[in-house]
Design an enzyme around this catalytic site. Structure first.
Site, PDB file in Angstrom:
ATOM      1  N   ASP A 364      38.573  40.811  36.280  1.00 34.74           N
ATOM      2  CA  ASP A 364      38.238  39.655  35.447  1.00 34.74           C
ATOM      3  C   ASP A 364      39.160  39.506  34.239  1.00 34.74           C
ATOM      4  OD1 ASP A 364      36.002  38.624  36.889  1.00 34.74           O
ATOM      5  OD2 ASP A 364      34.840  40.332  36.187  1.00 34.74           O
ATOM      6  N   ASP A 424      36.011  33.724  43.068  1.00 31.77           N
ATOM      7  CA  ASP A 424      36.176  33.664  41.611  1.00 31.77           C
ATOM      8  C   ASP A 424      37.555  34.180  41.183  1.00 31.77           C
ATOM      9  OD1 ASP A 424      33.633  34.342  42.742  1.00 31.77           O
ATOM     10  OD2 ASP A 424      32.747  34.571  40.765  1.00 31.77           O
TER      11      ASP A 424
END
Length: 644
Positions: A364, A424
Site C-alpha cells: 500500500d 486495489d
C-alpha cells in the site's frame, strides 16, 4: 401458502422410502385463480416455489437443498428484513444447504459448525439459537462440500420495541434502478414503532406521468397488497416526469409521495447550496478543516480513518493502509484555498507517515506515501519529499516477482493464498511512474507495465468486471484461483474493486499513452454505468450482485473514486458523446455526494457518510471513511479545473 415446514418434513421422509422412484412438486410457479380474491396477492395461488416473475421463494431453497448436487447455502428469511423479540432472547437461525458442514457467523462471532443430517428436522440440523442485538445484525453462513466453500450473507434488523395497533401509514422511496423507482409503504403505532405483524391491505395508486408496475401477480407487482413484515413495495416507471404515488388502507390516513425526475437532484437531495457550485462546496470544506486545525490536535497514533460505534474518531498509526489520505486531502484543500493553516497541518501529518518508505511488508505504499508525500512534493517541490518518493518506490518493487509479473499484495492468510494480487494494487503504480520521472531509472516503469498487463490479462471477466483477488503460483506464475475478500462472492461484482480498476487503467494511459489501457478503462466504465443494478443516483451498493440489493448499504467511497477517475478519463476521450457522458456522470455523482443525504454529521473530521469498508467482515459498514473524502475532494478539484 404451502409452508416450508411441510416441505422439509416430506422431503426428509422421502429419503427413507426405498421404493420411491421419483417425486415432483406440482405448483412450481404461482398461478392466477379466480377463487382467491382475498389472498395476500389477490387472485393468485401462492403455493409455488417461485413467484410469477421467477423470484425464488424460501421454499425453492428447501427443495434445492435436497434435490441438487451443486453446492448451495441459503440463510432462511431473506424477504423479511426485520425480526423481533425480547432483548437477549435467543432466536432460531436456519440455513438451507446441501453442504456436509455449515458454519454460522453472527456479527463477527462464530456460533460453530454443524453437520448436515437430512433426517434432523427442521433445516437438516442446520439451525442455531442466537441472541441478536438491537438494530442491524450481520449473518453469514459458510458451507463446505468436499473442497468447495460457498457462503451466504444477509443483514437483518432486530426490533425489541413492542408495538400497538397501526395508527400511521407512510410511503417512502426505497431505491431507484434505471427507469424504476421503488416505493415502500409501512405502518406504525401511535408511538412511531413499526408494526411488523400488521396485515393491513394497501391500495396503491398514481397520478401524473408515471405508471405503477401492477397486474404482475407478485408480492411487488400489484396495486392491492397485504403487508408482510410490516411493509409493502410497489414500483413506478417514472417516464422522466412528475408523479404522485399514494398508499391507502382502511382506518389510516392515506400517504402520498411526489417525485419530479427532471429536478430530482434539487427536490430529493438537500444540497449544500440551492444551485450546485463545486467551488462553493470546496470553499466550505476548506473552511471546515481550517477551523478544525485551529482547535484540535492530531497525533501520530490517531490519524483519522473512520468512526467508532459511538461516533467518536477512530484513528490509526502510519502502518495502516489509510494513513496517508488525511494529510493528502489537506494538501488538496491547501492547493485550492491557499490557507497557511492547512499547509502547516498537512506538513505535520505527512511527517507521521514518512517512515513508511522503509516498510517492505506492505503493497500500500502508493496509498500511504503517494497521497501524502506525493501531493506535498507536487505543491512544495521539496527535495526531502522527492527522496522519500524514490525510496518508497524502491521498497515497493522488492515485492515484485518477475515470474508472476506482479507486485505481491498481502503477506497474511497463507492458508488461503500463496501469492495474492488484488485489483486495489493498480493504485500503487502511480508511485512507480513518479519515481521513474524523478530518477530516469526504467526499472520502475517496467515493473508498473508488467503489473498492469498481467492484471489486465487475469483479473477481468468476459463482461469486463473484475475479480478482487488473483492467487498466483510464485514458482511458475500460473493462476491458482480467482477469489474475493471484500465482495459478496467470488463471482460477484464488488463496487470499489471496479472503481480501483477504472482509476488504475486511466492513470496507466496517462503515463504511457498506450491505447490498450484507455480501452480497458472505457470497458470498465461501460460495465459500471450500464449495469442493471446501478442506482439512478449513481451511488452504487457495496456489491452489484449482492442479494436483496435494495436492503444493502451503499459504498460512497466507490462513487467518489469513480467520479474522480471519470473526470481524468474524459480528458483523453475524442468522442464528444462519450466525453460528455463521462463528465455528466461524474458531475452527477459529485452533486449527489454534496447533498445532505450523504453528509457526515456525527464526527467533524469527515465529510461523507455511507461508505462500506468490508461488508463480509462486518467492518466499517455505513460509516465515513477517510479515503472516500480524499477522492471526493480530488474529484471536486478536477471538476473546478475543467470548469475553468
Amino acid at each position: 401458502m404451502f409452508s416450508q415446514t411441510s416441505n422439509w418434513w416430506h422431503l426428509k421422509e422421502q429419503e427413507n422410502m426405498p421404493w420411491l422412484t421419483g417425486t415432483a412438486y406440482w405448483p412450481f410457479k404461482d398461478f392466477s385463480t379466480p377463487t382467491r380474491p382475498d389472498n395476500p396477492v389477490p387472485y393468485v395461488n401462492q403455493k409455488g416455489v417461485i413467484e410469477r416473475d421467477f423470484t425464488k421463494k424460501e421454499s425453492f431453497f428447501v427443495f434445492q437443498s435436497y434435490w441438487t448436487e451443486k453446492p448451495m447455502v441459503h440463510i432462511y428469511g431473506q424477504t423479511w428484513p426485520t425480526r423481533w423479540g425480547d432483548k437477549d432472547e435467543k432466536k432460531m437461525i436456519k440455513v438451507y444447504s446441501n453442504c456436509a458442514n455449515v458454519e454460522l457467523i453472527v456479527n463477527g462471532k462464530s456460533y460453530g459448525s454443524k453437520k448436515r443430517n437430512s433426517q434432523n428436522y427442521p433445516a437438516a440440523g442446520l439451525r442455531w439459537l442466537v441472541a441478536l442485538k438491537e438494530g442491524k445484525n450481520y449473518i453469514k453462513a459458510i458451507g463446505k462440500k468436499s473442497k468447495t466453500v460457498i457462503t451466504d450473507e444477509i443483514w437483518v434488523d432486530y426490533q425489541t420495541e413492542i408495538w400497538g395497533n397501526p395508527k400511521e401509514l407512510t410511503l417512502n422511496v426505497k431505491r431507484q434502478a434505471g427507469d424504476t423507482i421503488w416505493f415502500q409503504a409501512q405502518v406504525f403505532d401511535a408511538k412511531g414503532v413499526k408494526c411488523l405483524d400488521a396485515k393491513n391491505v394497501i391500495d396503491f395508486d398514481v397520478a401524473g406521468d408515471g405508471e405503477l408496475i401492477i397486474n404482475q401477480g407478485t408480492s411487488r407487482g400489484c396495486s392491492k397488497l397485504q403487508l408482510y413484515n410490516g411493509r409493502a413495495l410497489i414500483g413506478l416507471l417514472h417516464n422522466n416526469g412528475k408523479s404522485t404515488v399514494s398508499a391507502k388502507s382502511n382506518g389510516l390516513k392515506t400517504a402520498f409521495n411526489s417525485i419530479d425526475i427532471k429536478s430530482e437532484t434539487l427536490t430529493k437531495h438537500d444540497s449544500f447550496l440551492n444551485e450546485f457550485n463545486a467551488s462553493d462546496v470546496l470553499t466550505k470544506i476548506s473552511n471546515k478543516y481550517k477551523d478544525l486545525a485551529a482547535k484540535t490536535k492530531i497525533d501520530s497514533t490517531h490519524i483519522p480513518r473512520t468512526i467508532k460505534e459511538d461516533g467518536s474518531l477512530k484513528g490509526v498509526n502510519s502502518r495502516d493502509w489509510t494513513s496517508g489520505f488525511f494529510s493528502g486531502m489537506l494538501w488538496y484543500l491547501y492547493e485550492y484555498s491557499k490557507y497557511p493553516e492547512l499547509k502547516s497541518e498537512a506538513i505535520e501529518i505527512t511527517s507521521f507517515v514518512e517512515k513508511e518508505q522503509y516498510n517492505g511488508v506492505t503493497h500500500d505504499m502508493g496509498f500511504k506515501i503517494g497521497s501524502s508525500v506525493g501531493n506535498g512534493y507536487r505543491l512544495m517541490n521539496d527535495i526531502h519529499y522527492k527522496d522519500i518518493l524514490v525510496k518508497s518506490a524502491e521498497t515497493l518493487i522488492t515485492r515484485f516477482n518477475p515470474t508472476v509479473g506482479c507486485i505481491r499484495s498481502w503477506d497474511h492468510s497463507d492458508d488461503k493464498w500463496g501469492y495474492p494480487v488484488i485489483i486495489d494494487n493498480m493504485m500503487n503504480l502511480e508511485l512507480l511512474f513518479e519515481a521513474y520521472k524523478l530518477t530516469g531509472n526504467k526499472k520502475f516503469y517496467d515493473v508498473a507495465l508488467s503489473h498492469a498487463d498481467v492484471t489486465m490479462k487475469n483479473h477481468f471477466r468476459k463482461d469486463n468486471s473484475s475479480y478482487h483477488v488473483i492467487d498466483y503460483n510464485p514458482v511458475n506464475g500460473n493462476v491458482v484461483k480467482k477469489n474475493t475478500h471484500q465482495g459478496y462472492s467470488h463471482e460477484s461484482i464488488w463496487a470499489r474493486g471496479q472503481a480501483w480498476g477504472l482509476y488504475g487503467y486511466t492513470l496507466m494511459y496517462r503515463e504511457t499513452k498506450d491505447v490498450k489501457y484507455l480501452e480497458q478503462a472505457n470497458k470498465i466504465a461501460a460495465l459500471i454505468f450500464k449495469h442493471e443494478n446501478m442506482p439512478n443516483d449513481l451511488i452504487p451498493y457495496w456489491d452489484y450482485l449482492a442479494p436483496n440489493l435494495y436492503e444493502q448499504p451503499r459504498d460512497v467511497s466507490a462513487a467518489a473514486i469513480t467520479a474522480s477517475a471519470l473526470l481524468e478519463l474524459q480528458g483523453y476521450i475524442t468522442n464528444d458523446k462519450l466525453k460528455k457522458e463521462y463528465t455528466e456522470n461524474a458531475k452527477k455523482i459529485i452533486e449527489i455526494l454534496s447533498s445532505d443525504q450523504f453528509s457526515e454529521k456525527r464526527n467533524e473530521y469527515f465529510i461523507l457518510n455511507q461508505s462500506t469498508g468490508s461488508f463480509p467482515s462486518n467492518s466499517e459498514v455505513n460509516v465515513p471513511l477517510v479515503y472516500a473524502d480524499y477522492y471526493f475532494v480530488e474529484a471536486l478539484l478536477r471538476l473546478i479545473k475543467i470548469n475553468n
